[in-house]
Design a protein around this motif. Structure first.
Motif, PDB file in Angstrom:
ATOM      1  N   GLY A 284    -158.804  68.352 -22.094  1.00 11.46           N
ATOM      2  CA  GLY A 284    -157.599  67.696 -22.557  1.00 11.46           C
ATOM      3  C   GLY A 284    -157.803  67.085 -23.929  1.00 11.46           C
ATOM      4  O   GLY A 284    -158.879  67.212 -24.541  1.00 11.46           O
ATOM      5  N   PRO A 285    -156.774  66.383 -24.442  1.00 12.16           N
ATOM      6  CA  PRO A 285    -156.901  65.729 -25.749  1.00 12.16           C
ATOM      7  C   PRO A 285    -158.041  64.724 -25.773  1.00 12.16           C
ATOM      8  O   PRO A 285    -158.227  63.948 -24.838  1.00 12.16           O
ATOM      9  N   GLY A 286    -158.825  64.755 -26.841  1.00 13.42           N
ATOM     10  CA  GLY A 286    -159.933  63.818 -26.973  1.00 13.42           C
ATOM     11  C   GLY A 286    -161.165  64.197 -26.188  1.00 13.42           C
ATOM     12  O   GLY A 286    -162.120  63.424 -26.127  1.00 13.42           O
ATOM     13  N   GLU A 287    -161.170  65.370 -25.556  1.00 20.04           N
ATOM     14  CA  GLU A 287    -162.311  65.807 -24.770  1.00 20.04           C
ATOM     15  C   GLU A 287    -162.995  67.001 -25.443  1.00 20.04           C
ATOM     16  O   GLU A 287    -162.399  67.679 -26.282  1.00 20.04           O
ATOM     17  N   PHE A 288    -164.224  67.233 -25.076  1.00 25.01           N
ATOM     18  CA  PHE A 288    -164.859  68.500 -25.422  1.00 25.01           C
ATOM     19  C   PHE A 288    -165.529  69.035 -24.172  1.00 25.01           C
ATOM     20  O   PHE A 288    -165.798  68.288 -23.232  1.00 25.01           O
ATOM     21  N   ASP A 289    -165.751  70.326 -24.135  1.00 27.10           N
ATOM     22  CA  ASP A 289    -166.339  70.915 -22.943  1.00 27.10           C
ATOM     23  C   ASP A 289    -167.664  71.583 -23.272  1.00 27.10           C
ATOM     24  O   ASP A 289    -167.963  71.886 -24.428  1.00 27.10           O
ATOM     25  N   PHE A 290    -168.455  71.779 -22.240  1.00 27.15           N
ATOM     26  CA  PHE A 290    -169.774  72.395 -22.392  1.00 27.15           C
ATOM     27  C   PHE A 290    -170.129  73.075 -21.073  1.00 27.15           C
ATOM     28  O   PHE A 290    -169.495  72.802 -20.034  1.00 27.15           O
ATOM     29  N   PRO A 291    -171.116  73.959 -21.074  1.00 22.91           N
ATOM     30  CA  PRO A 291    -171.509  74.631 -19.825  1.00 22.91           C
ATOM     31  C   PRO A 291    -172.038  73.633 -18.793  1.00 22.91           C
ATOM     32  O   PRO A 291    -172.734  72.668 -19.142  1.00 22.91           O
ATOM     33  N   ALA A 292    -171.711  73.860 -17.545  1.00 22.44           N
ATOM     34  CA  ALA A 292    -172.181  72.966 -16.478  1.00 22.44           C
ATOM     35  C   ALA A 292    -173.699  72.893 -16.442  1.00 22.44           C
ATOM     36  O   ALA A 292    -174.265  71.858 -16.070  1.00 22.44           O
ATOM     37  N   ALA A 293    -174.364  73.971 -16.863  1.00 25.06           N
ATOM     38  CA  ALA A 293    -175.827  73.976 -16.852  1.00 25.06           C
ATOM     39  C   ALA A 293    -176.413  72.959 -17.813  1.00 25.06           C
ATOM     40  O   ALA A 293    -177.579  72.574 -17.691  1.00 25.06           O
ATOM     41  N   ALA A 294    -175.610  72.480 -18.789  1.00 29.72           N
ATOM     42  CA  ALA A 294    -176.094  71.506 -19.777  1.00 29.72           C
ATOM     43  C   ALA A 294    -175.743  70.073 -19.395  1.00 29.72           C
ATOM     44  O   ALA A 294    -175.966  69.152 -20.187  1.00 29.72           O
ATOM     45  N   THR A 295    -175.228  69.868 -18.190  1.00 30.87           N
ATOM     46  CA  THR A 295    -174.768  68.536 -17.787  1.00 30.87           C
ATOM     47  C   THR A 295    -175.861  67.485 -17.908  1.00 30.87           C
ATOM     48  O   THR A 295    -175.622  66.364 -18.363  1.00 30.87           O
ATOM     49  N   ALA A 296    -177.072  67.820 -17.492  1.00 29.59           N
ATOM     50  CA  ALA A 296    -178.165  66.840 -17.496  1.00 29.59           C
ATOM     51  C   ALA A 296    -178.408  66.267 -18.878  1.00 29.59           C
ATOM     52  O   ALA A 296    -178.784  65.097 -19.017  1.00 29.59           O
ATOM     53  N   ALA A 297    -178.167  67.045 -19.918  1.00 33.87           N
ATOM     54  CA  ALA A 297    -178.418  66.581 -21.281  1.00 33.87           C
ATOM     55  C   ALA A 297    -177.439  65.497 -21.703  1.00 33.87           C
ATOM     56  O   ALA A 297    -177.745  64.670 -22.563  1.00 33.87           O
ATOM     57  N   TYR A 298    -176.248  65.461 -21.089  1.00 29.05           N
ATOM     58  CA  TYR A 298    -175.222  64.487 -21.456  1.00 29.05           C
ATOM     59  C   TYR A 298    -175.073  63.366 -20.437  1.00 29.05           C
ATOM     60  O   TYR A 298    -174.336  62.402 -20.670  1.00 29.05           O
ATOM     61  N   ALA A 299    -175.743  63.472 -19.288  1.00 27.78           N
ATOM     62  CA  ALA A 299    -175.459  62.625 -18.141  1.00 27.78           C
ATOM     63  C   ALA A 299    -175.556  61.135 -18.433  1.00 27.78           C
ATOM     64  O   ALA A 299    -174.773  60.342 -17.915  1.00 27.78           O
ATOM     65  N   ASN A 300    -176.510  60.712 -19.264  1.00 28.47           N
ATOM     66  CA  ASN A 300    -176.733  59.285 -19.498  1.00 28.47           C
ATOM     67  C   ASN A 300    -176.099  58.792 -20.797  1.00 28.47           C
ATOM     68  O   ASN A 300    -176.524  57.793 -21.375  1.00 28.47           O
ATOM     69  N   THR A 301    -175.049  59.478 -21.244  1.00 24.64           N
ATOM     70  CA  THR A 301    -174.310  59.056 -22.431  1.00 24.64           C
ATOM     71  C   THR A 301    -173.466  57.830 -22.106  1.00 24.64           C
ATOM     72  O   THR A 301    -172.648  57.875 -21.175  1.00 24.64           O
ATOM     73  N   PRO A 302    -173.616  56.713 -22.828  1.00 26.72           N
ATOM     74  CA  PRO A 302    -172.792  55.530 -22.538  1.00 26.72           C
ATOM     75  C   PRO A 302    -171.304  55.825 -22.700  1.00 26.72           C
ATOM     76  O   PRO A 302    -170.900  56.588 -23.583  1.00 26.72           O
ATOM     77  N   ASP A 303    -170.489  55.250 -21.808  1.00 22.56           N
ATOM     78  CA  ASP A 303    -169.032  55.359 -21.855  1.00 22.56           C
ATOM     79  C   ASP A 303    -168.522  56.772 -21.626  1.00 22.56           C
ATOM     80  O   ASP A 303    -167.382  57.088 -21.972  1.00 22.56           O
ATOM     81  N   ALA A 304    -169.331  57.647 -21.054  1.00 19.89           N
ATOM     82  CA  ALA A 304    -168.913  59.033 -20.844  1.00 19.89           C
ATOM     83  C   ALA A 304    -168.247  59.203 -19.483  1.00 19.89           C
ATOM     84  O   ALA A 304    -168.693  58.652 -18.485  1.00 19.89           O
ATOM     85  N   HIS A 305    -167.160  59.971 -19.493  1.00 24.37           N
ATOM     86  CA  HIS A 305    -166.481  60.352 -18.261  1.00 24.37           C
ATOM     87  C   HIS A 305    -166.490  61.867 -18.185  1.00 24.37           C
ATOM     88  O   HIS A 305    -166.160  62.547 -19.156  1.00 24.37           O
TER      89      HIS A 305
END
Length: 303
Positions: free
Chosen positions: A258-279
């Motif tokens: 949606g607006p204001g979002e970006f997407d990435f492969p589910a396999a890369a989730t661990a790399a973003y998991a501990n991002t502050p304020d991330a939903h």
């Protein structure tokens, strides 16, 4: 008859011994503040807000973080703050039920998930893992247990929001030699929880808190381990957008960001998991959407 009952008795004895050893292990990690502090516990169950519209039902599962251990007043526990904020934002009453238990682990959360299935709440918020990382257990197995519990609730059409806690271990509630180990385990479990929760169709809110490192006294309660009232308020600020989205009934699988979002492969989730304020929300098709949210209300308004 005695012979037939012996295996059951042996199993119960072994289980009790395992629990005792686990408690002893956790006690060895505890610092002086955690051993001596006595934190109050408050009940947050009930209705929040007013209005003629049908009440939203909200259930909190997990461990002492969901209970709000570390709060000084009943209105500072996560369930009360989250329900009050939801009632204000949605202009409808919110009925809260807290099934979390102090010392709860992924194993003991099975009964909580089953309670959620029977109660059929509109939204379930899960905060768990703080005790799992203190026990000598395999974190991947704990994450698989969480996945099974989310799958059970999602099968019964419960909207689920998971809030991993990657910043345990900065306070003086743990002995200094083990703090770095606990922090590594906490961040690893948060990555695992985020990955499996998204795979099961839950929304995920990162509770990564840089202030835990910068101000460990201000972000921890008197025991040096549980969050302080201010930390709980910031956690609720982060949770609120995801819970509002879940309460709106929108399916996590939207097909595109949606607006204001970006997407990435589910396999890369661990790399973003501990991002502050991330939903995070699953888009389906092995894609995940990530949005960075600013707090919807200032923390000092909630404490």
């Amino acid at each position: 008859m005695n012979k037939a009952s012996a295996p059951g008795a042996d199993s119960a004895l072994l289980s009790g011994a395992r629990r005792l050893l686990t408690r002893c292990y956790a006690a060895c990690l505890a610092g002086a503040p955690y051993r001596t502090a006595r934190l109050p516990e408050f009940t947050a169950d009930g209705r929040y807000g007013e209005g003629g519209r049908t009440a939203l039902s909200l259930m909190l599962l997990g461990d002492s973080a969901s209970l709000g251990c570390g709060a000084d007043r009943p209105d500072q526990v996560p369930a009360a703050m989250l329900a009050s904020a939801l009632a204000d934002e949605l202009a409808r009453p919110v009925d809260v039920r807290v099934e979390a238990v102090r010392g709860g682990t992924a194993t003991s959360m099975q009964s909580q998930a089953e309670a959620a299935v029977w109660a059929e709440p509109d939204v379930v918020v899960v905060m768990t893992g703080g005790d799992d990382i203190l026990h000598p257990v395999r974190l991947r197995r704990r994450a698989r247990q969480l996945a099974c519990q989310i799958r059970l609730m999602r099968t019964e059409n419960c909207a689920v929001v998971v809030a991993p806690r990657p910043d345990v271990g900065w306070g003086d509630g743990l002995r200094r030699p083990v703090r770095s180990l606990v922090r590594r385990r906490a961040r690893r479990l948060a990555r695992l929880q985020t990955t499996v929760a998204l795979a099961e169709g839950a929304r995920v809110t990162s509770l990564a808190e840089p202030l835990c490192r910068e101000d460990p006294v201000g972000t921890h309660a008197a025991d040096g381990l549980h969050p302080s009232p201010a930390a709980y308020a910031r956690a609720v600020d982060r949770l609120l957008p995801a819970v509002l989205a879940a309460a709106g009934g929108a399916a996590p699988e939207r097909g595109h960001p949606g607006p204001g979002e970006f997407d990435f492969p589910a396999a890369a989730t661990a790399a973003y998991a501990n991002t502050p304020d991330a939903h995070f929300a699953s888009l389906g098709g092995d894609r995940v959407a990530l949005r960075l949210h600013r707090a919807m209300r200032t923390s000092h308004d909630s404490i």
